[in-house]
Structure formats: C-alpha cells, structure tokens
Write a protein that holds these residues in place. Structure first.
Motif, PDB file in Angstrom:
ATOM      1  N   ASP A 116      -9.705   0.409  -8.074  1.00 28.95           N
ATOM      2  CA  ASP A 116      -9.113  -0.175  -6.879  1.00 28.95           C
ATOM      3  C   ASP A 116     -10.009  -1.297  -6.377  1.00 28.95           C
ATOM      4  O   ASP A 116     -11.239  -1.253  -6.535  1.00 28.95           O
ATOM      5  CB  ASP A 116      -8.964   0.880  -5.778  1.00 28.95           C
ATOM      6  N   GLU A 117      -9.398  -2.293  -5.789  1.00 30.56           N
ATOM      7  CA  GLU A 117     -10.146  -3.408  -5.223  1.00 30.56           C
ATOM      8  C   GLU A 117      -9.352  -3.996  -4.074  1.00 30.56           C
ATOM      9  O   GLU A 117      -8.140  -3.814  -3.973  1.00 30.56           O
ATOM     10  CB  GLU A 117     -10.400  -4.475  -6.287  1.00 30.56           C
ATOM     11  N   ALA A 155      -5.986  -1.722  -4.126  1.00 32.32           N
ATOM     12  CA  ALA A 155      -5.284  -1.127  -5.262  1.00 32.32           C
ATOM     13  C   ALA A 155      -5.734  -1.853  -6.528  1.00 32.32           C
ATOM     14  O   ALA A 155      -6.456  -2.855  -6.452  1.00 32.32           O
ATOM     15  CB  ALA A 155      -3.765  -1.270  -5.074  1.00 32.32           C
ATOM     16  N   PRO A 156      -5.324  -1.371  -7.712  1.00 30.88           N
ATOM     17  CA  PRO A 156      -5.603  -2.128  -8.938  1.00 30.88           C
ATOM     18  C   PRO A 156      -4.768  -3.416  -8.957  1.00 30.88           C
ATOM     19  O   PRO A 156      -3.544  -3.361  -9.023  1.00 30.88           O
ATOM     20  CB  PRO A 156      -5.182  -1.169 -10.062  1.00 30.88           C
ATOM     21  N   SER A 157      -5.407  -4.563  -8.882  1.00 36.48           N
ATOM     22  CA  SER A 157      -4.675  -5.825  -8.808  1.00 36.48           C
ATOM     23  C   SER A 157      -3.854  -6.089 -10.067  1.00 36.48           C
ATOM     24  O   SER A 157      -2.790  -6.711 -10.000  1.00 36.48           O
ATOM     25  CB  SER A 157      -5.650  -6.979  -8.571  1.00 36.48           C
ATOM     26  N   ARG A 158      -4.326  -5.615 -11.219  1.00 37.34           N
ATOM     27  CA  ARG A 158      -3.594  -5.859 -12.467  1.00 37.34           C
ATOM     28  C   ARG A 158      -2.255  -5.136 -12.454  1.00 37.34           C
ATOM     29  O   ARG A 158      -1.258  -5.648 -12.976  1.00 37.34           O
ATOM     30  CB  ARG A 158      -4.430  -5.407 -13.670  1.00 37.34           C
TER      31      ARG A 158
END
Length: 212
Positions: A116-117, A155-158
């Motif tokens: 997550d970021e 959240a995971p940006s990918r």
C-alpha cells in the motif's frame, strides 16, 4: 476456545492450529482441521503458480503479435479493409496485455501482497489517459479530464491503474465518435462515453447477476 479461534480467523490465515494444551478429546478435531488447512494451502499455491506461469507464457506470443502488428501498420500498401482488421488485432492485443497484467497482480497479491502507498489519484488517471490516446487516433472522439477534487488513496497504485485502465480502454474502444470523459470527484472516478453502451436486456441480465 477452538471454536472461537476458527470463527475469528481471516481467509488469509491458513497456518495450522497449535496442538499444545489441547485436551485429548479435542485433539483429533485439531488434527483434522490442520490437515484441511494443509490441503487448502496446497490448492491455493497450485492456483497461484498456474496464474503466474500462464501469464508469463502468454506474454511471449503476445509480444510477437504486437511487434508484427506495429510493423504492418507502417506498411503504406495496406488496403482499407486490411487496416481495419489490423486495428482490431492491435486493440485485442492491448486488451490481452492488460488482462495478463491483472493476472500477474492477482498472483503476486496471493503470494506476498502488493504494498500500500499514498498516491494522488489524478496522477494515475492522467498516466492511463495518455496510454489510451492511440485508441482514439483517427476517430472523431475527444478524451477529456474534468477534475473536481484532488483525492488521494492509500492502496496499491498498480491495482488502481489496471482497474481504471481497463475501464478507460473499453470506453475508448467502443466510442467511434463523440466524447470520453473522466471525472475525478472527492470520493469517486467516473468514466462517461458516447459509445454503443448496452441494451436493456444486457443491463437487466447483469443486474440479475448482481453486477449493478
């Protein structure tokens, strides 16, 4: 205590239950539960390995198709019908690349989890919008961004980019003229288009399946 431990476990927690301190009459149940958890772990690992292996193997022939398509697109002798067919091939190839990327994300998420970021939603939206501009090249379609807010996600940006990118590609692929609009709001990102859409029957079927 055992019933409470089973009830509070998350789907990701498949580690065996400890047998220390368990009364003799409950020990066979703990052993059976641990055997079941072991079979679940093995099954999940097989599924993850299959997804990852299949996705990697599909990338090689897809790359050949994509490169050959790009080379053919530079051929000025192609007839109009061949050019239209080639564009459909290229569109299908891009869709397949996005699908493979989604499979790989699922496989990695199942193994280790994606980090997550904190990231600005607008940055990902703009990046994906630039990626889809070739899809509307030569069509009377305008791609427009309307930013009403500047939300951020943790959240995971990918994952977000893959989900948003898939929806945006669909909007561009099925819009032959008019407008594709991306609206960034405080709590949502909305994609609107002037494409063919769905029939009332298709919409009703998806509604029955719980999609809407």
């Amino acid at each position: 205590d055992l019933a409470r431990s089973v009830k509070t476990r998350t789907p990701e927690a498949l580690d065996p239950f400890t047998e220390s301190g368990v009364p003799d009459e409950a020990r066979p149940l703990v052993v059976s539960l641990n055997e079941l958890l072991g079979r679940l772990r093995a099954t999940l690992q097989v599924q993850r390995d299959f997804i990852a292996d299949a996705a990697h193997e599909l990338r090689t022939p897809l790359t050949v198709i994509r490169v050959a398509g790009d080379m053919m697109a530079d051929d000025p002798s192609l007839s109009p019908s061949a050019t239209r067919s080639l564009k459909r091939i290229q569109t299908a190839g891009r869709d397949m690349e996005a699908l493979i990327e989604a499979f790989l994300i699922l496989a990695r998420e199942g193994d280790t989890g994606l980090p997550d970021e904190d990231f600005p939603v607008a940055d990902v939206v703009r990046e994906e919008m630039e990626k889809v501009r070739p899809l509307i090249s030569g069509k009377a379609v305008e791609l427009r961004l309307e930013q009403e807010a500047s939300p951020e996600l943790h959240a995971p940006s990918r994952v977000f980019s893959v989900l948003f990118g898939n929806l945006l590609r669909n909007a561009c692929n099925y819009s032959d003229q008019g407008l594709v609009t991306v609206t960034i709001r405080r709590d949502s990102v909305v994609i609107g288009d002037t494409g063919i859409g769905m029939s009332a029957e298709e919409y009703a079927e998806l509604a029955r399946d719980g999609v809407f």
